[in-house]
Design a protein around this motif. Structure first.
Motif, short mmCIF file in Angstrom:
data_model
loop_
_atom_site.label_atom_id
_atom_site.label_comp_id
_atom_site.label_asym_id
_atom_site.label_seq_id
_atom_site.Cartn_x
_atom_site.Cartn_y
_atom_site.Cartn_z
N SER A 74 10.00 2.49 -6.29
CA SER A 74 10.83 3.57 -5.75
C SER A 74 10.84 4.79 -6.65
O SER A 74 10.77 5.93 -6.17
N TYR A 78 8.33 3.39 0.54
CA TYR A 78 9.79 3.25 0.49
C TYR A 78 10.28 2.30 1.59
O TYR A 78 11.22 1.52 1.39
N GLN A 79 9.64 2.36 2.76
CA GLN A 79 10.01 1.44 3.83
C GLN A 79 9.69 -0.01 3.44
O GLN A 79 10.48 -0.92 3.71
N GLY A 89 13.31 -0.69 1.04
CA GLY A 89 13.91 -1.06 2.30
C GLY A 89 13.93 -2.56 2.52
O GLY A 89 14.96 -3.14 2.92
N SER A 104 15.01 3.46 5.99
CA SER A 104 14.42 2.29 5.33
C SER A 104 15.46 1.22 5.06
O SER A 104 15.21 0.02 5.22
N ASN A 133 13.95 9.37 5.87
CA ASN A 133 13.15 8.16 5.71
C ASN A 133 13.87 7.14 4.82
O ASN A 133 13.85 5.93 5.09
N ARG A 134 14.51 7.64 3.76
CA ARG A 134 15.23 6.74 2.84
C ARG A 134 16.36 6.02 3.55
O ARG A 134 16.54 4.80 3.41
#
Length: 458
Positions: A368, A267-268, A272, A398, A394-395
């Motif tokens: 994603s 996700y990063q 992101g 990101s 984290n989302r």
């Protein structure tokens, strides 16, 4: 209607309201600036305050749900959101608006992880890909609709109605939550609040977010690096405390689950990074190539259509193919889309731009939605609240990290080469970053996951 469908509907409606509110205010910035006499830096905090409130309250969500029940926390978050929305709409100064936006974010920060936990607990592992696809579709629909809807509201009424327009949907979500959501069985012992963990985690997130925001500015590199370094030091202290605590505020031991850990890292590196690439692309196309805002905005149409196709594909094929091939295909597609963007040298290459955004939309959303589908596959129900909090923190990070890194990279490149070349190299390096999650995907035990999903069907 089955109970789990009702819970999913309530969560998705709350998620939609939260995302609409996150994106819809951007188009009203000129009107807010004129109405409240706000500067550009103050306007930035209309968005930053919301993201800040959203992020720093997430660590508290799992503990609150355990203490008072997820259904009550969900309802409370909607009440906070409604009151803060009214306050934002009636604000008489930019300071008041920023404060109400911070409170709005805190309501949304409780809403998303708690609602996600309530919904996921009612679906078995092999059924969660369909739920994840629905979540991703809502996540696609809200940003796509927000600019047009916000522009129409501002042109027709005033900027205050950008906030008031959220009230009917939020009130509907609150009503359905009160009618449909049931008290969960109390299966876990109540634990005391980890005060040290709360203070250290919120301080770390606050410093990291402020640092990333400062790094995204041309004149904020030194300040950003100092705050980011301080945030990372506090975070290191929190990690040490969490791993030693018997009932930490956020259970970082869950990161030992390879699927959750890899999904968070992907996700990063993919969604992101796209947020950063999108910002750089808007600057390049308008400032360097002279394209109009409407023409640039239209590029999100092929992006949205391709994203819809990718999310639908994930929902249908995840259980059959497993996560690895979908993730690798998505990473490669996003990388190729960014490379295509780097080949655009004039406004006449509009068809190539359409293809580039379509590839980025398909690849990014394939990654994603697949990451969302596999993140909680091996997390048991008792740990879902903690895993959901980690996932949503984290989302948020990101998106901030993607904007900060690409903005900083572009600024440094422009100091050493012509502007157009700097933009192209920024795209090249962003495209190369898509190879990092490909290496992570190779470590996923795909056959074992597919066998697990098929066994659960039977």
């Amino acid at each position: 209607m089955p109970y789990r469908t009702k819970v999913a509907v309530v969560y998705l409606l709350g998620f939609f309201v939260d995302l609409i509110n996150m994106f819809i205010a951007n188009v009203a910035y000129p009107a807010i600036s004129h109405g409240l006499g706000a500067t550009v830096s103050e306007l930035a905090w209309v968005s930053n305050a919301y993201i800040l409130g959203l992020t720093i309250v997430i660590p508290l969500s799992a503990w609150l749900a355990q203490r008072v029940g997820g259904h009550r926390v969900f309802g409370l978050s909607l009440v906070i959101f409604l009151l803060a929305t009214l306050g934002a709409g009636f604000s008489q100064s930019i300071g008041q608006l920023i404060a109400w936006r911070l409170l709005q974010g805190m309501g949304g920060g409780l809403l998303i992880p708690v609602g996600q936990t309530l919904a996921y607990q009612l679906y078995r592992s092999h059924e969660r890909a369909g739920l994840s696809a629905a979540i991703m579709l809502v996540g696609l629909l809200a940003p796509a609709l927000s600019p047009a809807l916000g522009g129409l509201i501002v042109d027709t009424l005033t900027w205050r109605w950008v906030f008031f327009a959220n009230l009917p949907l939020a009130a509907l979500a609150l009503l359905l939550a009160a009618i449909w959501l049931k008290k969960q069985p109390d299966t876990q012992p109540r634990t005391r609040l980890d005060v040290i963990g709360l203070l250290s985690s919120c301080s770390a997130l606050l410093l990291i977010l402020l640092g990333l925001t400062s790094l995204a500015r041309n004149d904020g590199t030194a300040t950003g690096l100092v705050m980011l370094a301080c945030g990372l030091l506090v975070l290191a202290g929190y990690v040490r405390h969490s791993l030693r605590h018997s009932h930490p505020l956020l259970d970082l031991r869950l990161m030992q689950d390879p699927l959750l850990r890899n999904a968070m890292m992907i996700y990063q590196a993919i969604p992101g990074v796209f947020i950063g690439v999108s910002l750089v692309a808007m600057l390049y196309l308008q400032n360097q190539l002279g394209m109009g805002a409407a023409q640039v905005g239209s590029l999100m149409i092929p992006w949205s259509l391709a994203s819809f196709m990718a999310i639908t594909l994930t929902g249908k094929q995840f259980n059959r193919l497993g996560p690895r091939p979908l993730l690798i295909a998505g990473c490669i597609m996003q990388g190729l889309g960014i490379l295509a963007l780097a080949q655009v040298g004039s406004a006449q290459q509009y068809p190539l731009l359409l293809a580039a955004f379509a590839m980025m939309g398909f690849g990014g959303s394939l990654c994603s939605s697949t990451a969302q589908s596999c993140a909680f596959l091996q997390v048991n129900d008792a740990q879902l609240a903690q895993a959901s909090a980690l996932w949503n923190i984290n989302r948020q990070l990101s998106f901030c990290l993607g904007v900060a890194l690409l903005s900083l990279l572009l600024n440094k490149l422009q100091e050493n080469m012509p502007a157009t070349l700097a933009f192209h190299w920024c795209f090249y390096l962003a495209a190369a970053s898509a190879l990092i999650p490909v290496l992570l995907c190779l470590r996923i035990t795909n056959r074992a996951i597919v066998r697990q999903l098929n066994a659960q069907k039977e």
